[in-house]
Design a protein around this motif. Structure first.
Motif, PDB file in Angstrom:
ATOM      1  N   GLU A  68       0.833  -1.209   0.000  1.00 50.72           N
ATOM      2  CA  GLU A  68       0.000   0.000   0.000  1.00 50.72           C
ATOM      3  C   GLU A  68       0.867   1.258   0.000  1.00 50.72           C
ATOM      4  OE1 GLU A  68      -3.491   2.193   2.619  1.00 50.72           O
ATOM      5  OE2 GLU A  68      -2.458   0.471   3.474  1.00 50.72           O
ATOM      6  N   GLN A  69       1.876   1.297   0.859  1.00 45.38           N
ATOM      7  CA  GLN A  69       2.745   2.475   0.911  1.00 45.38           C
ATOM      8  C   GLN A  69       3.545   2.642  -0.383  1.00 45.38           C
ATOM      9  OE1 GLN A  69       2.736   4.921   3.166  1.00 45.38           O
ATOM     10  NE2 GLN A  69       1.041   3.792   4.092  1.00 45.38           N
ATOM     11  N   LEU A 127       1.245   4.234  -2.752  1.00 44.02           N
ATOM     12  CA  LEU A 127       1.062   5.656  -2.435  1.00 44.02           C
ATOM     13  C   LEU A 127       2.253   6.476  -2.925  1.00 44.02           C
ATOM     14  CD1 LEU A 127      -0.572   5.464   1.109  1.00 44.02           C
ATOM     15  CD2 LEU A 127      -1.658   6.104  -1.068  1.00 44.02           C
ATOM     16  N   ALA A 137       5.685  11.526   2.129  1.00 41.39           N
ATOM     17  CA  ALA A 137       5.166  10.186   1.839  1.00 41.39           C
ATOM     18  C   ALA A 137       6.187   9.102   2.171  1.00 41.39           C
ATOM     19  CB  ALA A 137       4.764  10.093   0.364  1.00 41.39           C
ATOM     20  N   VAL A 178       1.637   6.975  -6.494  1.00 43.64           N
ATOM     21  CA  VAL A 178       0.682   8.068  -6.755  1.00 43.64           C
ATOM     22  C   VAL A 178       1.441   9.388  -6.851  1.00 43.64           C
ATOM     23  CG1 VAL A 178      -1.208   9.413  -5.735  1.00 43.64           C
ATOM     24  CG2 VAL A 178      -1.317   6.919  -5.752  1.00 43.64           C
ATOM     25  N   GLU A 179       2.387   9.580  -5.965  1.00 45.98           N
ATOM     26  CA  GLU A 179       3.214  10.804  -6.028  1.00 45.98           C
ATOM     27  C   GLU A 179       4.054  10.827  -7.305  1.00 45.98           C
ATOM     28  OE1 GLU A 179       3.186  13.440  -3.990  1.00 45.98           O
ATOM     29  OE2 GLU A 179       1.635  12.505  -2.766  1.00 45.98           O
TER      30      GLU A 179
END
Length: 166
Positions: free
Chosen positions: A53-54, A57, A91, A60-61
């Motif tokens: 998940e991280q 994320l 993040a 996404v960045e």
């Protein structure tokens, strides 16, 4: 004769009682070990899911980066890239934490090595963006690094699947 029969019965009862007690102890130990293994499996699975998940994320960045790299004004691009790198640092904290948990709790060398590659390629992307902002790297290098990052995530997922099937 009656005394001998009585003594034999008492001894047989005592031996049977000890056997039942030992069997109950073994059964309790096996059940406790199974519970520990199930708990460890669940914790490991949770740490893998948190890491994936991280990593996504962070992705996404990274998906915001191409628009920044398309800014023609070099000074404006540098400023926006530095702001973007600041967002990546924010993040990165939870990402690093989830990586460290996997590095500690990972069950196989292959899974841990795959998580190391994901972590390393993320760091490489960050350094590449810094070099692009400074004007010392071609922006196209970002796309190569990004491809390596997504490939490393795929390798991690594959390693986890193999580990889980064993």
């Amino acid at each position: 004769m009656a005394a001998l029969t009585g003594a034999t019965a008492v001894l047989a009862s005592w031996v049977t009682s000890r056997g039942h007690t030992r069997a109950a102890q073994l059964q309790a130990e096996v059940a406790a070990a199974a519970q520990r293994e199930a708990r460890r499996h669940e914790l490991t699975r949770s740490s893998y899911l948190a890491f994936i998940e991280q990593a996504h994320l962070m992705g996404v960045e990274y998906r915001q980066t191409p628009a920044i790299l398309n800014i023609n004004d070099r000074e404006r691009r540098r400023t926006v890239l530095e702001e973007h790198r600041g967002q990546l640092r924010v993040a990165f904290g939870p990402f690093r934490h989830s990586y460290q948990v996997v590095a500690l709790d990972g069950r196989s060398a292959a899974t841990i090595e795959a998580s190391d590659r994901v972590f390393a390629t993320s760091g490489r992307i960050y350094k590449t963006l810094g070099a692009i902002a400074a004007g010392s790297r071609d922006p196209r290098v970002f796309f190569t690094d990004l491809h390596d990052y997504w490939s490393a995530i795929g390798e991690f997922v594959t390693a986890v699947r193999l580990e889980q099937s064993q």
